[in-house]
Design a protein around this motif. Structure first.
Motif, PDB file in Angstrom:
ATOM      1  N   TYR A  29      26.582  16.247  19.683  1.00  0.00           N
ATOM      2  CA  TYR A  29      27.054  15.292  18.683  1.00  0.00           C
ATOM      3  C   TYR A  29      27.677  14.072  19.366  1.00  0.00           C
ATOM      4  N   ASP A  30      28.505  14.314  20.361  1.00  0.00           N
ATOM      5  CA  ASP A  30      29.141  13.212  21.087  1.00  0.00           C
ATOM      6  C   ASP A  30      28.098  12.306  21.740  1.00  0.00           C
ATOM      7  N   LEU A  31      27.042  12.895  22.260  1.00  0.00           N
ATOM      8  CA  LEU A  31      25.979  12.093  22.854  1.00  0.00           C
ATOM      9  C   LEU A  31      25.266  11.275  21.780  1.00  0.00           C
ATOM     10  N   GLY A  32      25.049  11.866  20.605  1.00  0.00           N
ATOM     11  CA  GLY A  32      24.467  11.120  19.492  1.00  0.00           C
ATOM     12  C   GLY A  32      25.328   9.946  19.091  1.00  0.00           C
ATOM     13  N   VAL A  33      26.637  10.152  19.067  1.00  0.00           N
ATOM     14  CA  VAL A  33      27.558   9.060  18.743  1.00  0.00           C
ATOM     15  C   VAL A  33      27.447   7.960  19.793  1.00  0.00           C
ATOM     16  N   ALA A  34      27.396   8.342  21.062  1.00  0.00           N
ATOM     17  CA  ALA A  34      27.294   7.347  22.139  1.00  0.00           C
ATOM     18  C   ALA A  34      26.026   6.505  21.982  1.00  0.00           C
ATOM     19  N   TYR A  35      24.904   7.142  21.685  1.00  0.00           N
ATOM     20  CA  TYR A  35      23.661   6.389  21.494  1.00  0.00           C
ATOM     21  C   TYR A  35      23.681   5.562  20.207  1.00  0.00           C
ATOM     22  N   SER A  36      24.277   6.076  19.161  1.00  0.00           N
ATOM     23  CA  SER A  36      24.262   5.349  17.884  1.00  0.00           C
ATOM     24  C   SER A  36      25.186   4.145  17.881  1.00  0.00           C
ATOM     25  N   THR A  37      26.142   4.133  18.807  1.00  0.00           N
ATOM     26  CA  THR A  37      27.076   3.014  18.879  1.00  0.00           C
ATOM     27  C   THR A  37      26.914   2.180  20.148  1.00  0.00           C
ATOM     28  N   GLY A  38      26.126   2.676  21.092  1.00  0.00           N
ATOM     29  CA  GLY A  38      25.983   1.975  22.362  1.00  0.00           C
ATOM     30  C   GLY A  38      27.253   2.044  23.185  1.00  0.00           C
ATOM     31  N   SER A  39      27.963   3.143  23.096  1.00  0.00           N
ATOM     32  CA  SER A  39      29.233   3.297  23.820  1.00  0.00           C
ATOM     33  C   SER A  39      29.098   4.337  24.926  1.00  0.00           C
ATOM     34  N   GLY A  40      30.136   4.477  25.695  1.00  0.00           N
ATOM     35  CA  GLY A  40      30.156   5.484  26.750  1.00  0.00           C
ATOM     36  C   GLY A  40      29.111   5.265  27.827  1.00  0.00           C
ATOM     37  N   GLY A  41      28.712   4.026  28.015  1.00  0.00           N
ATOM     38  CA  GLY A  41      27.720   3.717  29.033  1.00  0.00           C
ATOM     39  C   GLY A  41      26.286   3.946  28.589  1.00  0.00           C
ATOM     40  N   MET A  42      26.099   4.336  27.342  1.00  0.00           N
ATOM     41  CA  MET A  42      24.743   4.575  26.832  1.00  0.00           C
ATOM     42  C   MET A  42      24.258   3.343  26.092  1.00  0.00           C
ATOM     43  N   ARG A  43      22.967   3.111  26.126  1.00  0.00           N
ATOM     44  CA  ARG A  43      22.387   1.996  25.386  1.00  0.00           C
ATOM     45  C   ARG A  43      22.279   2.367  23.908  1.00  0.00           C
ATOM     46  N   PHE A  44      22.290   1.392  23.043  1.00  0.00           N
ATOM     47  CA  PHE A  44      22.098   1.619  21.610  1.00  0.00           C
ATOM     48  C   PHE A  44      20.657   2.045  21.401  1.00  0.00           C
ATOM     49  N   ASP A  45      20.450   3.242  20.847  1.00  0.00           N
ATOM     50  CA  ASP A  45      19.103   3.776  20.661  1.00  0.00           C
ATOM     51  C   ASP A  45      19.148   4.799  19.532  1.00  0.00           C
ATOM     52  N   LEU A  46      18.654   4.404  18.357  1.00  0.00           N
ATOM     53  CA  LEU A  46      18.730   5.297  17.201  1.00  0.00           C
ATOM     54  C   LEU A  46      17.814   6.507  17.332  1.00  0.00           C
ATOM     55  N   ILE A  47      16.710   6.374  18.060  1.00  0.00           N
ATOM     56  CA  ILE A  47      15.838   7.539  18.256  1.00  0.00           C
ATOM     57  C   ILE A  47      16.580   8.599  19.061  1.00  0.00           C
ATOM     58  N   GLU A  48      17.209   8.184  20.149  1.00  0.00           N
ATOM     59  CA  GLU A  48      18.004   9.129  20.952  1.00  0.00           C
ATOM     60  C   GLU A  48      19.174   9.682  20.146  1.00  0.00           C
ATOM     61  N   ALA A  49      19.826   8.832  19.374  1.00  0.00           N
ATOM     62  CA  ALA A  49      20.956   9.286  18.554  1.00  0.00           C
ATOM     63  C   ALA A  49      20.493  10.358  17.572  1.00  0.00           C
ATOM     64  N   GLN A  65      24.848  16.871  10.973  1.00  0.00           N
ATOM     65  CA  GLN A  65      23.907  16.754   9.854  1.00  0.00           C
ATOM     66  C   GLN A  65      24.164  15.467   9.080  1.00  0.00           C
ATOM     67  N   ILE A  66      25.419  15.149   8.890  1.00  0.00           N
ATOM     68  CA  ILE A  66      25.795  13.930   8.170  1.00  0.00           C
ATOM     69  C   ILE A  66      25.423  12.697   8.993  1.00  0.00           C
ATOM     70  N   ALA A  67      25.754  12.716  10.281  1.00  0.00           N
ATOM     71  CA  ALA A  67      25.454  11.582  11.153  1.00  0.00           C
ATOM     72  C   ALA A  67      23.955  11.358  11.275  1.00  0.00           C
ATOM     73  N   ARG A  68      23.185  12.439  11.348  1.00  0.00           N
ATOM     74  CA  ARG A  68      21.724  12.334  11.432  1.00  0.00           C
ATOM     75  C   ARG A  68      21.176  11.630  10.202  1.00  0.00           C
ATOM     76  N   ALA A  69      21.669  11.989   9.049  1.00  0.00           N
ATOM     77  CA  ALA A  69      21.221  11.350   7.808  1.00  0.00           C
ATOM     78  C   ALA A  69      21.603   9.877   7.774  1.00  0.00           C
ATOM     79  N   GLU A  70      22.776   9.557   8.284  1.00  0.00           N
ATOM     80  CA  GLU A  70      23.229   8.165   8.293  1.00  0.00           C
ATOM     81  C   GLU A  70      22.373   7.291   9.205  1.00  0.00           C
ATOM     82  N   VAL A  71      22.067   7.765  10.420  1.00  0.00           N
ATOM     83  CA  VAL A  71      21.245   6.937  11.314  1.00  0.00           C
ATOM     84  C   VAL A  71      19.814   6.846  10.808  1.00  0.00           C
ATOM     85  N   ALA A  72      19.347   7.875  10.107  1.00  0.00           N
ATOM     86  CA  ALA A  72      17.978   7.868   9.590  1.00  0.00           C
ATOM     87  C   ALA A  72      17.751   6.751   8.579  1.00  0.00           C
TER      88      ALA A  72
END
Length: 101
Positions: A29-49, A65-72
């Motif tokens: 989940y934390d990795l998904g957050v990092a990708y969805s926000t482009g934080s923590g040294g990760m690039r913004f990437d909704l597919i990865e998120a 489950q909630i975050a997945r629905a939001e990025v979708a």
């Protein structure tokens, strides 16, 4: 520079892959957050998120489950399909113990 960031990303995901085998979904989940926000040294990437939120959801982490629905809502059907394909590849390639789950 691009090779350096790809190497850093690979290293981070390799370490996470080792850790998520016994995870309750929080790390994914934390990795998904990092990708969805482009934080923590990760690039913004909704597919990865979406991929990481999906894996966390499979592990039973409800906020994923909630975050997945939001990025979708910001993704095309093709992008969602690619994220799901990548999640399956990760799930069955790296985490065989989750197959029975």
């Amino acid at each position: 520079m691009a090779n350096g960031s790809k190497s850093a990303q690979f290293l981070m995901e390799s370490r996470i892959a080792d850790q998520v085998a016994t995870d309750d979904g929080a790390t994914m989940y934390d990795l998904g957050v990092a990708y969805s926000t482009g934080s923590g040294g990760m690039r913004f990437d909704l597919i990865e998120a979406h991929k990481w939120f999906n894996l966390a959801a499979v592990a039973g982490f409800l906020p994923a489950q909630i975050a997945r629905a939001e990025v979708a809502t910001d993704m095309t059907a093709r992008e969602i399909a690619e994220a799901q394909r990548q999640a399956r590849a990760f799930l069955y390639g790296t985490m065989p113990q989750m197959r029975a789950a």
